[in-house]
Design a protein around this motif. Structure first.
Motif, PDB file in Angstrom:
ATOM      1  N   LEU D 114       0.829  -1.221   0.012  1.00 51.22           N
ATOM      2  CA  LEU D 114      -0.114   0.139   0.019  1.00 51.22           C
ATOM      3  C   LEU D 114       0.774   1.335   0.007  1.00 51.22           C
ATOM      4  N   ALA D 115       2.086   1.232   0.980  1.00 52.03           N
ATOM      5  CA  ALA D 115       2.706   2.463   1.085  1.00 52.03           C
ATOM      6  C   ALA D 115       3.424   2.848  -0.369  1.00 52.03           C
ATOM      7  N   ALA D 117       2.885   1.707  -3.279  1.00 51.85           N
ATOM      8  CA  ALA D 117       1.776   1.715  -4.645  1.00 51.85           C
ATOM      9  C   ALA D 117       2.324   2.537  -5.600  1.00 51.85           C
ATOM     10  N   GLY D 118       2.226   3.892  -5.361  1.00 49.31           N
ATOM     11  CA  GLY D 118       2.513   4.973  -6.364  1.00 49.31           C
ATOM     12  C   GLY D 118       3.801   4.669  -7.001  1.00 49.31           C
ATOM     13  N   ASN D 119       4.857   4.144  -6.420  1.00 48.37           N
ATOM     14  CA  ASN D 119       6.170   4.039  -7.189  1.00 48.37           C
ATOM     15  C   ASN D 119       6.248   2.546  -7.911  1.00 48.37           C
ATOM     16  N   PRO D 121       3.712   0.598 -10.028  1.00 43.31           N
ATOM     17  CA  PRO D 121       2.241   0.359 -10.539  1.00 43.31           C
ATOM     18  C   PRO D 121       1.999  -1.135 -11.031  1.00 43.31           C
TER      19      PRO D 121
END
Lengths: 209, 209, 209, 209
Positions: D114-115, D117-119, D121
């Motif tokens: 979750l932490a 996720a942005g990096n 995909p």
DNA sequence: AATGAATGAGTATTCATTCAT
DNA sequence: AATGAATGAATACTCATTCAT
């Protein structure tokens, strides 16, 4: 002196490593070649290289020092026993070196040396003293002989010697650097022939008015 | 407190960096030059270099691409307006390039390019196409003119063009590589002079019986 | 002329920066967001951010602290004046938060907080105490009211409160993390409706035999 | 002299590195973890990590991919052979996952995912497709079975499946993020129990008038 | 002799932060 | 207040070299 039988193997290995190193260095340069590249190409393990050479630098130096002088000695022998026109002798010598420049896979050695000159000053010194100065000396003595015999015009031999070599160096550089972009293979032999025509004609005393 | 740490001078930072890089590269080669070396020599901080160039490679390429073409164009202009003997024109051109080879501090550029050719294939291509082929083309046209006017013997122009250049390349290589071991400075001008004497004499149609 | 009247005031700037930061952080995370990204998005220069916030960390904290409490207070106000069924009240509250979870662009804030929890322990504490504990307290009081009035079964309120929230957090996580791979948009409203059906039914005292 | 510096143990180095990485990542996040941290914790040298993984990203991905699917398959096996009430089956599954959520030290994996996720995909996609969609699919099939057998009310299964999981995710988040500020340990088991009570009650067809 | 896993010094590159303008 | 050029600390990654096996 005599090759010890039980070192036979060792010498082979060493030669194989140098062969591999030559390939790698000439392809990627000294810095960009990894010890592992050399090892892989020599089909041995990385650590094994260190049984034969102390360091990557040592490999390079062994490579750059070796096997170039032999040719020079061959040329020297050629001259020693030569009887005849100086022009023919000069042509013979230039053709001989030309053959090396346009055919041997060892030409990458001078290319390599030029490329890494900055990082190995003592190597440059070695090349300068052991190969260049000796080679130029030989040429100068030939040219001097021609001048003295009246065949050649009296031009400064230290310059003329270099002028004899210059086109051969072009061959080396062209082959090792620019040939990859030739659409049709460049006619190195023709270059050497043209060089001889101009050089001998240009040197010739008789042709002068 | 400290002397100005921030000296804003966007003006010519880029040029200064290239100057510094030229110095470092020519001294130690591309791989052995650290970005910090360049920065220190340019008297700026490491990170500042990256404001002007994307990477060390980019610095090298900018360097190798720049400032060599200008001279070529100067030579081209020289020729365009020339009236007179082809031999004189050829001598003029060779002397001009010779001046560059023996005097300019930019000669390290070709040296550098040769050294790093293996690592920058596209740069080699650029040199080959933009400089060499163009330069050789110019020389060939001069030589052809001489042949057509009957001044020169009819030799293959593609070879002769290279033979005109070869000694100049020797000058470049000698200066940048071996000159450091000269006991007394080598007479480059004498070399070019001897080159011209032999070349023009050797090319000359009249001298051939 | 005099100072531009329409020039933005300091407070506005700060808000714009936070807005830009929210966008950038939520897109790339805290560490991967560069101050320049924030500045560019806020259409100001990099240095300007530092006139409003001491550091990147300060920006993040200002962002994470702000604007979340307001909603909580709105909910609290809603409850204070409410007259009627506890079930209806609970449904109202959950729907209200659900609206936020599925519609507001502020949901990235909890997502961000979760992501960066490891690097900002004091922020976690702030969220825990100021938002979670308060929010859960409110829910517990509602549930307790339902139990006392006989509407709800007597289950441990600290757990039930969390169970009320859990599906809403799923909405937040889904929207901010997994929605990008949905082929057709997920029906968040349907989820909240199903949640309410099960929850209220499950809590209802009457339905128990 | 020194204690063995070279401890050859290719055997499980990879696993040890992942273990160390899990620890570091979960403590400081991906970006803030230095390769050296991982190496130090695994008691090896920095470079050694690169013998097993290409990059920090590769370490993270290996970690995030591994070891989560196994549990899912265990659950699947559990279901396949199950005979009996759907409600009991659902309770069994939820309890099983709940045990994992409240007990295993692997829960930091979802937290991590979750932490970051942005990096990452593609990692999100992997989790979504391989774990979430599969897991939700299993739950939906159970719920459908309950609906078809008349045990459960007819509610949209895609929502219900998520509602089954939501509280377990709360457990994960609570444990990995907020538990550090608990004065007395939170009763995760109680939460799962309450969840089951409300859920099964709320789903139950019989209880409805 | 040979191997290749392990080491760790060395460097290109990034980016938060500063401050002259 | 605002700017953005300049700074330099921080760190991922490479690879020559070592040495237990």
């Amino acid at each position: 002196m005599a090759a010890k039988r039980w070192q036979r193997r060792k010498e082979d290995r060493s030669g194989e490593i140098l062969e591999a190193a030559l390939f790698c260095f000439s392809k990627k340069g000294f810095a960009a070649t990894r010890m592992e590249d050399i090892a892989r190409r020599a089909k041995i393990a990385k650590g094994t290289v260190y049984l034969y050479f102390d360091s990557k630098e040592a490999v390079f130096k062994a490579l750059a020092r070796g096997s170039m002088g032999a040719r020079l000695e061959a040329v020297q022998a050629l001259i020693a026993q030569y009887q005849g026109d100086t022009a023919d002798l000069l042509a013979l010598v230039i053709t001989n070196i030309g053959e090396f420049a346009r055919g041997s896979d060892r030409v990458i050695l001078p290319r390599l040396m030029l490329a890494e000159a900055g990082n190995f000053p003592d190597l440059v010194k070695f090349w300068r003293l052991e190969l260049l100065d000796r080679g130029l000396g030989i040429l100068q003595s030939i040219i001097r002989r021609g001048v003295e015999s009246g065949e050649f015009r009296d031009l400064p031999t230290e310059h003329v010697a270099r002028l004899c070599i210059a086109p051969l160096m072009i061959v080396v550089i062209w082959r090792t650097t620019f040939a990859q972009f030739d659409k049709e293979p460049y006619d190195y032999q023709g270059l050497v022939a043209a060089h001889l025509q101009i050089l001998l004609h240009g040197l010739s005393a008789g042709s002068d008015a």
